[in-house]
Structures are given as structure tokens and as C-alpha cells.
Design a protein around this motif. Structure first.
Motif, PDB file in Angstrom:
ATOM      1  N   ALA A   1       1.167  -1.269   0.333  1.00  9.58           N
ATOM      2  CA  ALA A   1      -0.188  -0.402  -0.248  1.00  9.58           C
ATOM      3  C   ALA A   1       0.745   1.453  -0.220  1.00  9.58           C
ATOM      4  O   ALA A   1       2.207   1.033   0.570  1.00  9.58           O
ATOM      5  CB  ALA A   1      -1.137   0.193   1.001  1.00  9.58           C
TER       6      ALA A   1
ATOM      7  N   ASN B   1      -3.663   0.492  -2.722  1.00  7.96           N
ATOM      8  CA  ASN B   1      -3.479  -0.408  -0.955  1.00  7.96           C
ATOM      9  C   ASN B   1      -3.376  -2.361  -1.848  1.00  7.96           C
ATOM     10  O   ASN B   1      -3.433  -1.806  -3.499  1.00  7.96           O
ATOM     11  CB  ASN B   1      -4.889  -0.633  -0.300  1.00  7.96           C
ATOM     12  CG  ASN B   1      -5.991   0.492  -0.398  1.00  7.96           C
ATOM     13  OD1 ASN B   1      -5.463   0.502   1.078  1.00  7.96           O
ATOM     14  ND2 ASN B   1      -6.807   0.771  -0.465  1.00  7.96           N
ATOM     15  N   LYS B   2      -2.716  -2.570  -0.985  1.00  6.63           N
ATOM     16  CA  LYS B   2      -1.948  -3.680  -1.720  1.00  6.63           C
ATOM     17  C   LYS B   2      -2.872  -4.596  -2.492  1.00  6.63           C
ATOM     18  O   LYS B   2      -4.714  -4.581  -1.850  1.00  6.63           O
ATOM     19  CB  LYS B   2      -1.588  -4.962   0.213  1.00  6.63           C
ATOM     20  CG  LYS B   2      -1.364  -6.783  -0.495  1.00  6.63           C
ATOM     21  CD  LYS B   2      -0.049  -7.129   0.727  1.00  6.63           C
ATOM     22  CE  LYS B   2       0.472  -8.354   0.274  1.00  6.63           C
ATOM     23  NZ  LYS B   2       0.410  -8.593   1.558  1.00  6.63           N
TER      24      LYS B   2
END
Length: 314
Positions: free
Chosen positions: A251, A302-303
Motif C-alpha cells: 500500500a 492498497n495492497k
């Protein structure tokens, strides 16, 4: 095709032009929602080509491609017929949204159902009234929110006729794209009609380069089909058999280091992921020799978020 084609029980003869309104449903306010269909028939019979924009209501580049072709009188063929639907998803267009009030995606609702959801009803109407009358189609699309696509024509390379048409379109990029279940393209193919998908730009933003490329490609396809005598010369089209969305493992803030449409070598840096506090500095690396054909324009990720759509050949 016969001397006349029929849409919504209205017959259109050779040399005629008509606007046919397909009634879909009405709003809670009792306001009727009609789907305008423009039909341009040459005096000489020939192929029937469908042009559709706005299957997703916020994808306005496709709408603008069809609109400009109408305005410039480019849809009047010397031979054959052009059927143009500038805005398929009227509901989404009004609300600047991708889908319909029922939350459904039309392009995952085919072949539709007369008594189904609003998306399935619209899909059913297209399959019942339009698809039986056409030979081929161009479905103009745009990238999603904050995701921009480089001008590209998509078809299944396994379908000989579709690949031939895509080559004739002559976009900057030609992509293999398998048929997706319940999509417009897949449903039309099952009826023996081949539809190509053209992608450019991002939703709710005009992409001038991609719009004009879409117009030129449509003209080249019409010339290939013998519908018009002249069209712009084609590009040196880049052809790709595979693509993947490269996703972030962290992220943070995404800083692209590659431009949309840029060709890169394996292991080149595509971008960086940094955190707001100056600690993280992660590189995004090209997995193959290839080209960036889609780009996430939102810096905050975000991841697992998709960063770049990367095309390549095995």
C-alpha cells in the motif's frame, strides 16, 4: 440481406435512413426510457455493420466516437447498412455511472431475458431486435474510473473472421481477448455475428487521440467490407497475444515511470510505490518485454490494487 430490414416492426428499405426508438421501460416518475437506433442504408445491398457506444454509461469516449461519425456524415455507406446506437445504457449515462439502477452490468447479462432484471431486459432487446439484422459489430468502450486504456482493438485470435476484421480496423494495438461468458460479444458470436471491442481512455474523460483513432478504425473496417471507397492508412499495429494487470504488493503512493503506450524490456522499472512517511521505496518491474496498454491514474493504492495493464507475447 433482403431489400428491407426490420427493427421494432419498422421496415427500412434500401437507400433509406431512419431513427427507431426502442422502448425499454419507464422511470418511477413514469418517464419513458427509449433507446434511439439510427439506421443508414445505401441504395446497394451489402454488409450490415453495428456501432455501439455507452454499454457502460460512464464510458463516454465510445459515445463521442459514434456521435462524431454521425455529425460528420461518415455513417452513410455507399454499399450495405450501418446501424448506430450511440448510447446503449441510457440509465447509466444519465447518472454518470457504469451500470444500471439495479446494480447490474449489461455486459455480463447477455443474452438477457424479457422478464429479468433491467440489465437483462436491455440485453434481451438488443439480441431480439438488433443482432438478427447485422453481420458485424464494433462495440466502443473506455477504461474504468481513474484507469486509462491505450487505443486497442480486442478480439479472439481463435476466431478467423474476428481476427481478420481486427486487422482491418488497424488500431495502434491489437489484443487477443477470449470470449467472456454472458458478454455482448460472446452472445453475438453464438448467433454467428462477430463483434470487436475497441478500448480507449478512461471513464468520464474525453481521450482525443483515442476518439479519432476509433473513428479512423471504423472507416478502415467499412472500407475493408466494401461499404466505402476510402479510409485513412492503417497503423503499424502492435499485436499481442497476452496481457496481465500488474498489482502492487504494498500500500502507498503509486508513481508511474512508464507512459501509456510505452514499450519496455523485461526488468525495466514501470513505477514506484512510496509511503507518505518516506520509508517505503518499492519498485514495480516489467515481467516481460511488452507495452503498457492500461494505467491506473489514482496515486493512492492498497495492497493488491491493479497498477498497469501490460501486454506481451509469449
Amino acid at each position: 440481406m433482403p431489400d428491407s430490414i426490420s427493427i421494432n416492426k419498422q421496415k427500412i428499405g434500401l437507400g433509406e435512413q431512419q431513427i427507431i426508438n426502442l422502448n425499454i421501460a419507464r422511470l418511477p416518475t413514469y418517464t419513458s426510457i427509449d433507446l434511439p437506433v439510427l439506421v443508414y442504408r445505401a441504395p446497394v445491398d451489402g454488409p450490415v455493420l453495428l456501432l455501439t457506444g455507452g454499454l457502460h454509461g460512464d464510458e463516454i469516449n465510445g459515445i463521442e466516437i459514434v456521435r462524431r461519425m454521425i455529425e460528420r456524415e461518415l455513417l452513410v455507406p455507399d454499399k450495405g447498412t450501418v446501424i448506430a446506437i450511440p448510447i446503449v445504457n441510457i440509465y447509466g449515462f444519465i447518472q454518470n455511472s457504469r451500470g444500471l439502477p439495479d446494480g447490474k452490468d449489461i455486459n455480463r447479462s447477455f443474452p438477457g431475458a424479457k422478464g429479468g432484471s433491467l440489465a437483462k431486459l436491455l440485453a434481451y432487446t438488443l439480441m431480439k431486435e438488433i443482432i438478427p439484422e447485422i453481420d458485424y459489430g464494433l462495440d466502443f468502450h473506455t477504461g474504468g474510473a481513474a484507469r486509462s486504456n491505450y487505443p486497442q482493438i480486442r478480439c479472439s485470435f481463435k476466431i478467423k473472421k474476428a481476427k481478420e476484421l481486427a486487422q482491418a480496423f488497424g488500431a495502434p494495438v491489437m489484443m487477443h481477448s477470449s470470449l467472456i461468458s454472458k458478454s455482448f460479444r460472446s452472445a453475438a458470436h453464438k448467433k454467428g455475428k462477430e463483434i470487436l471491442v475497441y478500448e480507449t481512455g478512461e471513464s468520464l474523460r474525453f481521450d482525443e487521440f483515442g476518439i479519432e483513432e476509433g473513428i479512423n478504425g471504423a472507416k478502415r473496417l467499412m472500407k475493408h467490407l466494401g461499404m466505402i471507397p476510402e479510409a485513412p492508412d492503417p497503423h503499424n499495429t502492435k499485436v499481442f497475444t497476452n496481457s496481465t494487470w500488474i498489482r502492487t504488493k504494498n500500500a502507498g503512493l503509486f508513481i508511474p515511470k512508464a507512459d501509456l503506450g510505452e514499450e519496455l524490456n523485461k526488468r525495466q522499472v514501470l513505477g514506484l510505490i512510496k509511503d507518505p512517511y518516506g520509508d517505503l521505496n518499492s519498485r514495480v518491474i516489467a515481467p516481460h518485454d511488452g507495452m503498457v496498454i492500461g494505467l491506473n491514474n489514482c496515486p493512492v493504492v492498497n495492497k493488491g490494487d491493479a497498477l498497469l495493464h501490460y501486454a506481451y507475447n509469449k
